[in-house]
Motif scaffolding. Structure first.
Motif, mmCIF file in Angstrom:
data_model
loop_
_atom_site.group_PDB
_atom_site.id
_atom_site.type_symbol
_atom_site.label_atom_id
_atom_site.label_comp_id
_atom_site.label_asym_id
_atom_site.label_seq_id
_atom_site.Cartn_x
_atom_site.Cartn_y
_atom_site.Cartn_z
ATOM 1 N N ARG A 225 -76.374 -13.152 -36.197
ATOM 2 C CA ARG A 225 -75.897 -11.765 -36.205
ATOM 3 C C ARG A 225 -74.924 -11.555 -35.055
ATOM 4 N N THR A 226 -73.908 -10.745 -35.295
ATOM 5 C CA THR A 226 -72.935 -10.489 -34.245
ATOM 6 C C THR A 226 -73.560 -9.700 -33.101
ATOM 7 N N SER A 227 -72.796 -9.522 -32.021
ATOM 8 C CA SER A 227 -73.341 -8.865 -30.830
ATOM 9 C C SER A 227 -73.466 -7.360 -31.035
ATOM 10 N N SER B 224 -70.177 -5.572 -30.443
ATOM 11 C CA SER B 224 -69.269 -5.517 -31.595
ATOM 12 C C SER B 224 -69.703 -4.443 -32.588
ATOM 13 N N GLU B 225 -70.996 -4.396 -32.870
ATOM 14 C CA GLU B 225 -71.499 -3.396 -33.809
ATOM 15 C C GLU B 225 -71.242 -1.983 -33.297
ATOM 16 N N ILE C 80 -64.406 -5.301 -28.409
ATOM 17 C CA ILE C 80 -65.015 -6.558 -28.856
ATOM 18 C C ILE C 80 -64.562 -7.713 -27.970
ATOM 19 N N TRP D 79 -67.251 -14.458 -33.349
ATOM 20 C CA TRP D 79 -68.029 -13.210 -33.337
ATOM 21 C C TRP D 79 -68.855 -13.042 -34.610
ATOM 22 N N LEU D 80 -68.754 -13.985 -35.556
ATOM 23 C CA LEU D 80 -69.630 -14.040 -36.733
ATOM 24 C C LEU D 80 -69.471 -12.823 -37.647
ATOM 25 N N VAL D 81 -68.204 -12.393 -37.827
ATOM 26 C CA VAL D 81 -67.942 -11.218 -38.669
ATOM 27 C C VAL D 81 -66.752 -11.469 -39.612
ATOM 28 N N THR E 23 -67.824 -8.270 -24.979
ATOM 29 C CA THR E 23 -68.877 -9.140 -25.516
ATOM 30 C C THR E 23 -69.464 -9.973 -24.386
ATOM 31 N N SER F 129 -73.065 -15.329 -41.470
ATOM 32 C CA SER F 129 -73.356 -13.953 -41.059
ATOM 33 C C SER F 129 -74.558 -13.348 -41.793
ATOM 34 N N THR G 44 -74.932 -18.556 -29.350
ATOM 35 C CA THR G 44 -74.359 -19.100 -30.584
ATOM 36 C C THR G 44 -74.098 -20.593 -30.449
#
Length: 417
Positions: free
Chosen positions: A58-60, A63-64, A302, A253-255, A306, A52, A314
């Motif tokens: 980086r997440t989507s 999601s942010e 999320i 989701w890379l978080v 997404t 991450s 990814t």
């Protein structure tokens, strides 16, 4: 004032033993070996599954924005409300049911503070006196750590590297007895990068049914596959044997820092309920910590919103990085790498006779950290000595630099013919 010399408390030995076998313990040792005077090169972490911090991972935006909206709503600053938990559980059930032959209910889902807490809940709930559990070798050492802490006997079955790390089912069956409560399957594989075929997963479920045990299916890397085998959730076979599925948003989701995961009881025959296991899991879950309320408020969006291109981007990045990692290690005589089909890792065997003055995988990794500022995980941490686990989920430029340093280290320490 005289200080009393004898007190009525002492440290717990199981906690010390459990901590010693965690990945964190090994990484702490390796990071302490880094040459602090080497200020011209950055440390390259090819050791753990958290990309991450790299821009490409980086997440989507969805999601942010979901997390930001939850924060700005001021509705998720307190303890979780029952309604929040229900909405999250329903969203998870709907998300997973897309891949199942039956429909999951919100009552089948428990939300957790990441996959690690899910492992904690399940191992603790199953650790009744005299019980034992079957764990994969190589495997993810959080299971060993928590089994050790809870005094749950461990028995290790082998994964077969020459058969795409499939489970040695004959060996598995030979280990089990009438006190074997569960087996753990990790698919997609950590540490091996395996992705099991549907037929093999069915054989595992049939073996579990034959032996009278449940299956804990660790799917933290679910859908992160880039080889020829598609991802098949173990819960598809819940009618053959009861399946406890572990998942999270940390990897897909890379978080990992958002600390959100789940346990799903894939048991359409209600075997877990009839034997009191479902109640035990829920009881321990009730007295343990839950996920952050803030993430709880964002999870529905999320999972539902997404975009597919985030997932595919990814996967494409991981596929490219896995290929570069495998090809790079194959060029180094002291490595025999095995291709990864999923997750963020591959395993490579160290050909120790080709190295001068290095006796084992831990010494190899320690010296590599000290001399080249590259961190890889020794196989000792995973139950497979004289192997290493290499993470390729980093920026391509960092991966290529890391492989170049590993190559230089190996040639410098090669035994002269």
């Amino acid at each position: 004032m005289e200080v009393r010399s004898k007190w009525n408390f002492e440290g717990k030995e199981e906690a010390k033993k459990a901590s010693a076998c965690t990945i964190r313990s090994y990484l702490d040792t390796l990071n302490e070996s880094i040459n602090k005077n080497d200020t011209t090169r950055s440390v390259i972490p090819l050791s753990h599954g958290d990309p991450s911090g790299f821009p490409s991972f980086r997440t989507s935006k969805v999601s942010e924005n979901a997390l930001l909206d939850a924060l700005q709503s001021a509705q998720y600053n307190g303890y979780p409300r029952n309604l929040d938990i229900f909405h999250a559980s329903r969203s998870i059930a709907e998300y997973l049911s897309r891949d199942y032959p039956y429909k999951l209910s919100p009552n089948d889902v428990l939300v957790t503070a990441g996959a690690k807490q899910a492992i904690d809940v399940l191992i603790t709930a199953l650790a009744v006196p005299g019980a034992n559990i079957l764990l994969p070798r190589p495997g993810y050492p959080a299971y060993e750590a928590l089994a050790t802490f809870n005094r749950l006997e461990m028995r290790h079955y082998d994964l077969l590297p020459e058969q795409d790390w499939e489970v040695d089912i004959d060996g598995l069956e030979a280990l089990a007895d009438d006190r074997t409560v569960a087996m753990v399957v990790i698919n997609p594989g950590n540490p091996c990068g395996n992705v099991y075929k549907r037929e093999h997963l069915k054989k595992i479920a049939e073996a579990a049914s034959k032996l009278g045990m449940l299956v804990i299916s660790d799917e933290a890397y679910g859908h992160l596959v880039f080889g020829s085998n598609p991802f098949v959730p173990m819960g598809v076979f819940g009618e053959i044997a009861p399946i406890l599925t572990i998942g999270s948003i940390s990897k897909r989701w890379l978080v990992p820092g958002w600390r959100f995961g789940w346990i799903v009881m894939c048991d359409p025959n209600d075997i877990l309920k009839k034997h009191g296991v479902a109640e035990s899991i829920k009881n321990y879950h009730n007295i343990s910590v839950g996920p952050p309320t803030l993430t709880l408020g964002a999870i529905t969006r999320i999972l539902a919103e997404t975009p597919e291109d985030f997932y595919s981007n990814t996967i494409n990045l991981l596929r490219k990085a896995a290929g570069i990692c495998y090809a790079g290690l194959r060029e180094i005589p002291c490595f025999t790498p095995y291709k990864s089909q999923g997750s963020m890792f591959l395993m490579a065997k160290l050909n120790m006779p080709l190295l001068e003055g290095i006796d084992n995988d831990m010494e190899f990794c320690t010296r590599l950290a000290r001399e080249e500022s590259v961190i890889v995980l020794p196989g000792e941490a995973l139950g497979l000595k004289n192997w290493v686990r290499v993470t390729f989920a980093v920026e391509i430029s960092a991966l290529e630099d890391g492989l170049s340093r590993i190559k230089a280290f190996c040639f410098r320490n090669a035994k002269q013919q």
